[in-house]
Motif scaffolding. Structure first.
Motif, mmCIF file in Angstrom:
data_model
loop_
_atom_site.group_PDB
_atom_site.id
_atom_site.type_symbol
_atom_site.label_atom_id
_atom_site.label_comp_id
_atom_site.label_asym_id
_atom_site.label_seq_id
_atom_site.Cartn_x
_atom_site.Cartn_y
_atom_site.Cartn_z
ATOM 1 N N GLU A 50 10.461 9.018 -64.739
ATOM 2 C CA GLU A 50 11.260 10.228 -64.832
ATOM 3 C C GLU A 50 11.380 10.812 -63.422
ATOM 4 N N TYR B 266 15.350 5.503 -61.880
ATOM 5 C CA TYR B 266 14.787 6.599 -62.670
ATOM 6 C C TYR B 266 15.399 6.576 -64.062
ATOM 7 N N GLN B 267 14.715 7.210 -65.002
ATOM 8 C CA GLN B 267 15.266 7.362 -66.348
ATOM 9 C C GLN B 267 16.498 8.249 -66.277
#
Length: 85
Positions: free
Chosen positions: A32, A76-77
């Motif tokens: 994240e 990243y998410q």
């Protein structure tokens, strides 16, 4: 001829499995992004939106797509919605 068909089918199966396994690995281990990073990207995307003359109606979807493109490029998410100000 049957051996060739079996070989080709096996090859396609291996390629498909490899692609699915890689996708699952990326999704499982993507981190994240820090909130400060997302804010910086969002600010940059707002500048792009002005330059691209994005309409008010399209602004939120444009910004979400822009932010997610950057997050994805940097492993990243992605977000399902933009953070609230």
């Amino acid at each position: 001829m049957k051996k060739i068909n079996v070989f080709v089918a096996s090859l396609f199966t291996a390629i498909a499995f490899s692609a699915v396994a890689e996708e699952a690995y990326e999704l499982e281990y993507a981190e994240e992004a820090p909130a400060s990073y997302i804010e910086q990207v969002l600010d940059t995307c707002k500048i792009y939106a002005q330059e691209d003359e994005v309409s008010t109606e399209e602004m939120m979807s444009y910004l979400l797509a822009c932010v997610n493109d950057d997050l994805e490029m940097n492993d990243y998410q992605t977000l399902s919605a933009l953070p609230k100000d």
